[in-house]
Motif scaffolding. Structure first.
Motif, PDB file in Angstrom:
ATOM      1  N   HIS A 325      30.516  32.082  22.821  1.00 31.52           N
ATOM      2  CA  HIS A 325      29.575  31.642  21.776  1.00 31.52           C
ATOM      3  C   HIS A 325      28.702  30.509  22.306  1.00 31.52           C
ATOM      4  CE1 HIS A 325      28.463  29.016  18.342  1.00 31.52           C
ATOM      5  NE2 HIS A 325      28.134  30.173  17.788  1.00 31.52           N
ATOM      6  N   ARG A 326      29.327  29.567  23.013  1.00 30.41           N
ATOM      7  CA  ARG A 326      28.563  28.438  23.563  1.00 30.41           C
ATOM      8  C   ARG A 326      27.522  28.934  24.569  1.00 30.41           C
ATOM      9  NH1 ARG A 326      27.953  25.427  27.834  1.00 30.41           N
ATOM     10  NH2 ARG A 326      29.379  26.737  29.034  1.00 30.41           N
ATOM     11  N   ILE A 327      27.901  29.866  25.422  1.00 31.70           N
ATOM     12  CA  ILE A 327      26.995  30.372  26.453  1.00 31.70           C
ATOM     13  C   ILE A 327      25.809  31.089  25.828  1.00 31.70           C
ATOM     14  CG2 ILE A 327      26.812  32.075  28.311  1.00 31.70           C
ATOM     15  CD1 ILE A 327      29.695  31.324  29.093  1.00 31.70           C
ATOM     16  N   VAL A 328      26.106  31.979  24.874  1.00 33.74           N
ATOM     17  CA  VAL A 328      25.023  32.741  24.241  1.00 33.74           C
ATOM     18  C   VAL A 328      24.087  31.809  23.478  1.00 33.74           C
ATOM     19  CG1 VAL A 328      24.494  34.509  22.524  1.00 33.74           C
ATOM     20  CG2 VAL A 328      26.380  34.850  24.129  1.00 33.74           C
ATOM     21  N   MET A 329      24.656  30.843  22.784  1.00 31.52           N
ATOM     22  CA  MET A 329      23.819  29.907  22.031  1.00 31.52           C
ATOM     23  C   MET A 329      22.938  29.077  22.966  1.00 31.52           C
ATOM     24  SD  MET A 329      24.084  30.388  18.865  1.00 31.52           S
ATOM     25  CE  MET A 329      23.126  28.948  18.432  1.00 31.52           C
ATOM     26  N   ALA A 330      23.496  28.688  24.120  1.00 28.29           N
ATOM     27  CA  ALA A 330      22.709  27.903  25.071  1.00 28.29           C
ATOM     28  C   ALA A 330      21.518  28.703  25.587  1.00 28.29           C
ATOM     29  CB  ALA A 330      23.608  27.459  26.229  1.00 28.29           C
ATOM     30  N   VAL A 331      21.772  29.960  25.952  1.00 28.22           N
ATOM     31  CA  VAL A 331      20.682  30.797  26.449  1.00 28.22           C
ATOM     32  C   VAL A 331      19.665  31.077  25.338  1.00 28.22           C
ATOM     33  CG1 VAL A 331      20.121  33.016  27.510  1.00 28.22           C
ATOM     34  CG2 VAL A 331      22.194  31.814  28.178  1.00 28.22           C
ATOM     35  N   TRP A 332      20.176  31.229  24.117  1.00 27.05           N
ATOM     36  CA  TRP A 332      19.245  31.446  22.993  1.00 27.05           C
ATOM     37  C   TRP A 332      18.351  30.233  22.770  1.00 27.05           C
ATOM     38  CZ3 TRP A 332      18.843  29.135  18.054  1.00 27.05           C
ATOM     39  CH2 TRP A 332      17.974  29.776  17.177  1.00 27.05           C
ATOM     40  N   GLN A 333      18.916  29.023  22.937  1.00 22.32           N
ATOM     41  CA  GLN A 333      18.095  27.818  22.822  1.00 22.32           C
ATOM     42  C   GLN A 333      16.988  27.829  23.873  1.00 22.32           C
ATOM     43  OE1 GLN A 333      18.121  25.517  20.552  1.00 22.32           O
ATOM     44  NE2 GLN A 333      20.007  26.047  19.456  1.00 22.32           N
ATOM     45  N   LEU A 334      17.338  28.214  25.090  1.00 19.56           N
ATOM     46  CA  LEU A 334      16.341  28.304  26.161  1.00 19.56           C
ATOM     47  C   LEU A 334      15.257  29.316  25.792  1.00 19.56           C
ATOM     48  CD1 LEU A 334      15.370  27.768  29.094  1.00 19.56           C
ATOM     49  CD2 LEU A 334      16.942  29.586  29.818  1.00 19.56           C
ATOM     50  N   GLN A 335      15.690  30.500  25.331  1.00 14.58           N
ATOM     51  CA  GLN A 335      14.733  31.548  24.968  1.00 14.58           C
ATOM     52  C   GLN A 335      13.850  31.121  23.803  1.00 14.58           C
ATOM     53  OE1 GLN A 335      16.017  35.787  24.831  1.00 14.58           O
ATOM     54  NE2 GLN A 335      15.477  35.656  22.666  1.00 14.58           N
ATOM     55  N   THR A 336      14.426  30.399  22.846  1.00 13.19           N
ATOM     56  CA  THR A 336      13.650  29.951  21.685  1.00 13.19           C
ATOM     57  C   THR A 336      12.555  28.981  22.111  1.00 13.19           C
ATOM     58  OG1 THR A 336      15.581  30.231  20.258  1.00 13.19           O
ATOM     59  CG2 THR A 336      13.817  28.822  19.443  1.00 13.19           C
ATOM     60  N   VAL A 337      12.890  28.043  22.993  1.00  7.33           N
ATOM     61  CA  VAL A 337      11.878  27.085  23.467  1.00  7.33           C
ATOM     62  C   VAL A 337      10.786  27.820  24.233  1.00  7.33           C
ATOM     63  CG1 VAL A 337      11.485  25.103  24.969  1.00  7.33           C
ATOM     64  CG2 VAL A 337      13.505  25.161  23.494  1.00  7.33           C
ATOM     65  N   LEU A 338      11.177  28.785  25.058  1.00  4.74           N
ATOM     66  CA  LEU A 338      10.189  29.542  25.817  1.00  4.74           C
ATOM     67  C   LEU A 338       9.250  30.317  24.896  1.00  4.74           C
ATOM     68  CD1 LEU A 338      12.424  30.948  28.700  1.00  4.74           C
ATOM     69  CD2 LEU A 338      10.638  29.216  28.914  1.00  4.74           C
ATOM     70  N   SER A 339       9.776  30.799  23.780  1.00  2.81           N
ATOM     71  CA  SER A 339       8.962  31.596  22.865  1.00  2.81           C
ATOM     72  C   SER A 339       8.145  30.744  21.899  1.00  2.81           C
ATOM     73  CB  SER A 339       9.864  32.545  22.065  1.00  2.81           C
ATOM     74  OG  SER A 339      10.782  31.822  21.275  1.00  2.81           O
ATOM     75  N   LYS A 340       8.397  29.430  21.857  1.00  2.00           N
ATOM     76  CA  LYS A 340       7.655  28.542  20.961  1.00  2.00           C
ATOM     77  C   LYS A 340       6.569  27.760  21.682  1.00  2.00           C
ATOM     78  CE  LYS A 340      11.080  27.555  17.322  1.00  2.00           C
ATOM     79  NZ  LYS A 340      11.873  26.467  16.712  1.00  2.00           N
ATOM     80  N   LYS A 341       6.885  27.228  22.868  1.00  2.00           N
ATOM     81  CA  LYS A 341       5.974  26.313  23.563  1.00  2.00           C
ATOM     82  C   LYS A 341       4.922  27.091  24.340  1.00  2.00           C
ATOM     83  CE  LYS A 341       8.199  22.775  22.053  1.00  2.00           C
ATOM     84  NZ  LYS A 341       7.597  21.891  21.036  1.00  2.00           N
ATOM     85  N   ARG A 342       3.741  26.503  24.423  1.00  2.00           N
ATOM     86  CA  ARG A 342       2.619  27.135  25.110  1.00  2.00           C
ATOM     87  C   ARG A 342       2.110  26.248  26.240  1.00  2.00           C
ATOM     88  NH1 ARG A 342       0.418  31.419  22.265  1.00  2.00           N
ATOM     89  NH2 ARG A 342       1.271  31.678  20.145  1.00  2.00           N
ATOM     90  N   THR A 414      21.911  32.157  14.962  1.00  2.00           N
ATOM     91  CA  THR A 414      20.591  32.454  15.546  1.00  2.00           C
ATOM     92  C   THR A 414      19.665  33.125  14.548  1.00  2.00           C
ATOM     93  OG1 THR A 414      21.359  34.610  16.370  1.00  2.00           O
ATOM     94  CG2 THR A 414      21.612  32.693  17.825  1.00  2.00           C
ATOM     95  N   GLU A 415      20.046  33.105  13.288  1.00  2.00           N
ATOM     96  CA  GLU A 415      19.192  33.697  12.253  1.00  2.00           C
ATOM     97  C   GLU A 415      18.171  32.661  11.790  1.00  2.00           C
ATOM     98  OE1 GLU A 415      19.611  36.125   8.011  1.00  2.00           O
ATOM     99  OE2 GLU A 415      21.361  35.236   8.969  1.00  2.00           O
ATOM    100  N   VAL A 416      17.091  32.572  12.521  1.00  2.00           N
ATOM    101  CA  VAL A 416      16.024  31.610  12.246  1.00  2.00           C
ATOM    102  C   VAL A 416      14.732  32.392  12.047  1.00  2.00           C
ATOM    103  CG1 VAL A 416      14.734  29.637  13.120  1.00  2.00           C
ATOM    104  CG2 VAL A 416      17.181  29.847  13.618  1.00  2.00           C
ATOM    105  N   LYS A 417      14.014  32.052  11.004  1.00  2.00           N
ATOM    106  CA  LYS A 417      12.781  32.759  10.683  1.00  2.00           C
ATOM    107  C   LYS A 417      11.756  32.571  11.796  1.00  2.00           C
ATOM    108  CE  LYS A 417       9.319  33.268   7.036  1.00  2.00           C
ATOM    109  NZ  LYS A 417       8.842  32.783   5.721  1.00  2.00           N
ATOM    110  N   GLY A 418      11.163  33.672  12.206  1.00  2.00           N
ATOM    111  CA  GLY A 418      10.131  33.623  13.228  1.00  2.00           C
ATOM    112  C   GLY A 418      10.649  33.574  14.650  1.00  2.00           C
ATOM    113  N   VAL A 419      11.981  33.664  14.825  1.00  2.00           N
ATOM    114  CA  VAL A 419      12.571  33.598  16.167  1.00  2.00           C
ATOM    115  C   VAL A 419      13.464  34.817  16.349  1.00  2.00           C
ATOM    116  CG1 VAL A 419      14.017  32.268  17.745  1.00  2.00           C
ATOM    117  CG2 VAL A 419      12.491  31.087  16.141  1.00  2.00           C
TER     118      VAL A 419
END
Length: 818
Positions: A325-342, A414-419
Motif C-alpha cells: 500500500h505504501r509503495i503504490v501510494m508513493a508512486v501514485w503521489q509521483l504520478q499525480t504531481v506529474l499530471s498536475k504540474k506544467r 486515490t479516489e480524488v476528483k480530476g486525478v
C-alpha cells in the motif's frame, strides 16, 4: 583516272537520245535485283560466318579446320573468298572515286589549318602561365589573412564563452547556499550546456570549474531525490514537485522518473518475496533449540512450531500488504504531481515529458510488477510448501480479506476528483486472480468438508437410519459457519454459496432416498406407523435446514439469496414430498365424509326433524376424523408455537380451507332444501367449524371462513332478498347460483343433473374450471328451462330465473373486463 572519268562523261552526254516511244510501258520488264554483297553471302555461309562474329577466335578456328580432315579444301575456299573481297573492294573504290578525291583535298587544307592552330595554342599557353604567376601571390596572401581572421574570431568566441561560463560558475559558487535549489539546478544545467555546446573541454580553468560543478550537481541531485522520496512517502506533493522541478531543470526528469519507478518496483517485488520466505518465517518463529533456521527441506516448520510459524506467516503477510500500500501510494503521489504540474512557458504537463500515449502509466508499471511477483510467489508456495498451502487454503477468507482490503484502501485513498486512480478494474482482477489457486483449493475443501458431513448424516448404505435433531443442528451450524466466514467478501461469498448449494442438493437427494412411499405412509385410519414417523422426522429436519438457512440468507444481499434459492427450493420440495401424500389422504378422507351430505334428507318438514338438535351422521364422522388427525398426526407435525409458520402449518391451512370450500360447494348443491333442512344444515355448519378447529383456527382461514359464515344467512333469506344482499360478496358466484337451483322448480335442472354426473364427478369438474366456465354450464340449463316454459306457452318464469341471469351477467361482465 581523272581523264578516264572525263571521257566517260563526255561520251554519255553526246549519245543520241532514244525515241520516247521506243518501248511501251506495258512491255517494260522489272529491273533485276542487285546481286548480294560478299558480306551477306559470307554471313549465310556456315564456315565464313564465324569471321563476322564479335567473339571470333582464330586459334579455335584453325584448330577446328585442321581437325576436320579437309584443311586444303577449306584453305582454297578461304583464298577464293579473299579474292572475292579484293574484287569487291576495287569495285567500291571505283564507284566512289570522286568523293574520295574530294576528301583527299579537304585533308590537305585541314593539315595547313592545324599547323596555324598549333602556333596559336603555344601563344595561349604562354599567356596563361604568365597570368598564373601574376595571380598566385595575391591569392596566397588572401587565404592566409582569411585563416588568421577565422582564428581570431574563434579565439574571441571561445574567450567569450569561457568568460560567460566562469561568470555563471562564480555566481553559482557564491550564491549556492542562498539560491533556491530549482534555480541552482537551472544555472547548473545552463553551465553544462554552455560547456558541451561550445566544446570548452581541455581548458584547465574550465575543467576546474566543471569538476566543482559535478560535485555541486551531485549534492543537488541528492537533495532533490531526498525531497521527492520524502514527499512520496509522506504524501506531500509540494516536496515531490520541488524535487521534480530540480531534475527537470537539470534535464534529467525522464531518467529520474524511470529510476524512481524501478526502485519502487524492486521494493514491491522484494516485499512479496520476503513475505513468503519460509526460512525466515521458521527462523523467526522457532526456538533456538531447533537449530539454525529450524526449517525442513519441504519448507515445513519443525515439529511443534506450526502454530508459531502460521502466526508469523500471517504477520508477514499483513506487513507485506501494508508495504505494498505504501509503495503504490508513493508512486501514485509521483504520478499525480506529474499530471498536475506544467513546464513554465510551454505549459506542457510534466507527465507528457516522461510518458507517451499508449505506454503504461507509472502506477500501472509498478502494479504490474507487484502482481506478477505476487502471482509467482503464490504459485510457487502452493506447489513447494505444504505448510503455506495448508495455511492459505484453510485461511483463504483471511488471505482474500487482506488482498481485498489492500485494493479497497488503494481505491479509497486515490479516489480524488480530476486525478487518475492508482489501479483500474483490470488491475484489481489481476491481483485477485493471483490467489485463485488457493481459492480453488478452499472451495474444494469446503465442498468436501460439508459433503462428508452429509454423507455421515445420511449414509447411502443404510436407508432406514434417520439423523437426530442434534446432527441436523450441527449440519446447519456448519453451513452457517461457512457463510459467516465469507459474508463480508462479496465475490467469495457467492462462490461459497454455490458450493453450499451443491451440498444442499446432495442433502435433498439423500433425504429423498429415505422417504417411505408405500401404502403405510398414507394410512389415516389409525395411529401413525413407523414409516410415517420417519417421514415426519425427515420433514422436520429438512424444514429446519430450510428455515434456518433462509433466515441466514435473508441478512445477505439479494444476489446471495438468488444463488442459494434454487437449492433451498429443492430442500423445501423434498420436505413437502415427505408428508404431502399423507395430507392428501387426510383431505380425501374428509372430502369423502362431506360427500355423504348428498345421502342425507334435507327436504323433509317433519316435527322430529325440526326438534332434533344432533348433528348429521356424516358430520359426526368428519369430527371423529379430524380428532384422529389432530391426535395422531398433526400433534407430531405442527410446532408447539402457533406463531411459527412451517411446511406442515401451510399444508394444514390449505387442507382446512379446502374442507370449508368443499363443504360450501356441496351444501349449495343439496336439493331439495326445506325449512327444516335449512335448520339442520345450519347445525352442520356449526359442527363443521368445531371440526375444522381441530385442524386449524378457523378465524385465521380468511376468505373460506368468511364464505362459510356468509352461506349460513343466505339459505334463510327470501329469494327476493338475495339479489341485493351484501353477504353475497363473500361467496363465489357459482355457490350462489348452485344454491338457487334448490329454490327453483324441478324442471330447472342443475348442470350436475342435466349431465347426469355424480356429486364427486361434478366436484372434480368444478375444480378444473373457472367461474366463467361454470357460468356457461349454468347458462345452458337456464336456456333449456326457458325453452320448456315457452313451449308450454307460459309467460312467467320462476323467481330464481332472473336472479340467476343477473348474477351470471355480472360475472360475465367482470370476466370480460379482466
Amino acid at each position: 583516272m581523272t581523264t578516264t572519268m572525263t571521257t566517260t562523261t563526255t561520251t554519255s552526254s553526246t549519245t543520241t537520245p532514244r525515241p520516247h516511244l521506243q518501248k511501251l510501258p506495258t512491255f517494260k520488264e522489272p529491273a533485276p535485283p542487285p546481286p548480294p554483297s560478299p558480306l551477306e553471302a559470307l554471313a549465310g555461309d556456315p564456315i565464313f560466318s564465324a569471321f563476322l562474329s564479335p567473339s571470333f577466335d582464330s586459334a579455335a578456328f584453325s584448330s577446328a579446320a585442321l581437325s576436320s580432315g579437309s584443311a586444303a579444301s577449306r584453305a582454297e575456299s578461304l583464298q577464293d573468298s579473299i579474292r572475292l573481297l579484293h574484287r569487291h573492294l576495287r569495285d567500291e573504290v571505283l564507284l566512289r572515286h570522286d568523293s574520295l578525291l574530294l576528301s583527299l583535298s579537304h585533308l590537305s587544307s585541314l593539315s595547313s589549318s592545324l599547323s596555324s592552330l598549333r602556333s596559336s595554342l603555344s601563344s595561349l599557353s604562354l599567356s596563361v602561365r604568365r597570368a598564373r604567376s601574376d595571380l598566385s601571390d595575391p591569392r596566397r596572401l588572401l587565404s592566409l589573412h582569411t585563416s588568421q581572421l577565422h582564428n581570431l574570431h574563434s579565439a574571441a568566441h571561445l574567450l567569450a564563452n569561457v568568460s560567460k561560463l566562469l561568470k555563471l560558475s562564480s555566481k553559482l559558487r557564491n550564491n549556492i547556499g542562498t539560491l533556491d535549489i530549482a534555480k541552482a539546478a537551472e544555472m547548473h544545467r545552463e553551465i553544462h550546456l554552455l560547456y558541451e555546446e561550445h566544446d570548452l573541454s581541455g581548458i584547465s580553468v574550465v575543467e576546474d570549474e566543471i569538476r566543482w560543478l559535478d560535485q555541486s550537481g551531485s549534492r543537488l541531485r541528492s537533495d532533490a531525490m531526498a525531497s521527492v522520496e520524502r514527499g512520496m512517502d509522506s504524501s506531500n506533493q509540494n516536496d515531490v514537485w520541488c524535487g521534480l522541478q530540480v531534475f527537470y531543470n537539470l534535464g534529467e526528469l525522464a531518467s529520474t522518473v524511470d529510476v524512481l519507478i524501478n526502485k519502487y518496483k524492486s521494493a514491491g517485488v522484494k516485499t512479496v518475496g520476503s513475505a513468503l520466505d519460509m526460512k525466515a518465517i521458521s527462523a523467526s518463529s522457532s526456538p533456538s533449540s531447533f537449530g539454525p533456521g529450524g526449517v525442513q527441506r519441504s519448507g515445513t516448520p519443525q515439529i511443534g512450531g506450526g502454530k508459531r510459524a502460521g502466526d508469523a506467516l500471517w504477520e508477514r503477510m499483513a506487513k507485506c500488504m501494508e508495504e505494498l500500500h505504501r509503495i503504490v501510494m508513493a508512486v501514485w503521489q509521483l504520478q499525480t504531481v506529474l499530471s498536475k504540474k506544467r513546464v513554465p512557458f510551454t505549459h506542457v504537463l510534466f507527465l507528457h515529458e516522461v510518458w507517451q500515449e499508449g505506454d503504461p502509466l507509472p502506477t500501472d508499471r509498478v502494479w504490474e510488477a507487484i502482481v506478477k511477483a505476487f502471482a509467482g510467489q503464490m504459485k510457487s508456495a502452493f506447489t513447494a510448501s505444504s505448510f503455506v498451502k495448508e495455511a492459505f487454503t484453510h485461511g483463504y477468507p483471511k488471505l482474500f480479506s487482506m488482498v481485498e482490503n489492500l485494493i479497497e484502501r488503494i481505491e479509497r485513498d486515490t479516489e480524488v476528483k480530476g486525478v487518475l486512480p492508482a489501479i483500474g478494474p483490470e488491475g484489481k482482477e489481476q491481483m485477485v486472480a493471483a490467489i485463485n489457486v488457493f481459492q480453488t483449493a478452499f472451495l474444494a475443501l469446503c465442498l468436501a468438508r460439508l459433503s462428508d458431513y452429509v454423507n455421515g448424516v445420511f449414509p447411502m448404505s443404510s436407508r432406514g437410519s434417520i439423523p437426530s435433531k442434534d446432527q441436523i443442528s450441527r449440519l446447519v451450524l456448519r453451513f452457517q459457519e461457512e457463510i459467516e466466514a465469507v459474508k463480508f467478501h462479496g465475490h467469495l461469498m457467492l462462490l461459497v454459496l454455490r458450493e453450499i448449494g451443491k451440498v444442499l442438493m446432495l442433502l435433498a437427494e439423500r433425504a429423498e432416498y429415505q422417504i417411505s412411499t408405500g401404502p403405510e405412509s398414507r394410512q389415516v385410519t389409525g395411529p401413525a406407523l413407523p414409516a410415517q414417523l420417519k417421514n415426519f422426522a425427515l420433514c422436520q429436519h429438512l424444514q429446519e435446514v430450510h428455515t434456518r438457512l433462509s433466515t441466514t440468507v435473508a441478512s445477505l444481499p439479494n444476489v446471495a439469496a438468488d444463488v442459494l434459492s434454487p437449492s433451498l427450493g429443492v430442500i423445501y420440495g423434498v420436505a413437502c414430498d415427505s408428508v404431502t401424500s399423507l395430507f392428501q389422504s387426510m383431505l380425501d378422507r374428509l372430502e369423502s365424509c362431506i360427500l355423504q351430505i348428498h345421502e342425507q334428507d334435507f327436504g323433509g318438514n317433519g316435527m322430529d326433524m325440526t326438534m332434533d338438535n344432533s348433528a348429521s351422521s356424516y358430520m359426526d364422522e368428519l369430527q371423529k376424523a379430524t380428532v384422529l388427525f389432530r391426535n395422531e398426526f398433526l400433534s407430531k407435525l405442527l410446532p408447539s408455537s402457533s406463531r411459527s409458520e412451517t411446511i406442515c402449518t401451510q399444508l394444514v391451512r390449505r387442507m382446512a380451507s379446502r374442507v370449508l370450500i368443499f363443504f360450501i360447494r356441496h351444501a349449495a348443491l343439496v336439493r331439495p332444501l326445506s325449512e327444516s333442512g335449512k335448520l339442520r344444515m345450519a347445525r352442520d355448519m356449526a359442527e363443521l367449524e368445531l371440526a375444522v378447529q381441530n385442524l386449524f383456527p378457523v378465524e385465521q382461514l380468511g376468505a373460506p371462513y368468511r364464505a362459510l359464515r356468509a352461506f349460513r344467512p343466505v339459505i334463510f333469506l327470501e329469494t327476493s332478498q338475495l339479489a341485493g344482499s351484501p353477504v353475497l360478496q363473500d361467496l363465489p358466484p357459482s355457490v350462489v347460483l348452485h344454491h338457487l337451483y334448490s329454490r327453483g322448480p324441478d324442471e330447472l335442472q342443475s348442470p350436475m343433473q342435466r349431465n347426469r354426473l355424480t356429486p364427486l364427478q361434478y366436484s372434480l369438474w368444478l375444480d378444473s374450471q373457472g367461474e366463467d366456465q361454470v357460468w356457461k354450464g349454468i347458462k345452458a340449463t337456464l336456456d333449456d328451462y326457458e325453452l320448456k316454459v315457452r313451449a308450454r306457452g307460459d309467460k312467467e318464469f320462476s323467481p330464481v330465473y332472473p336472479i340467476m341471469l343477473q348474477i351470471g351477467s355480472s360475472l360475465a361482465e367482470a370476466t370480460s373486463s379482466q
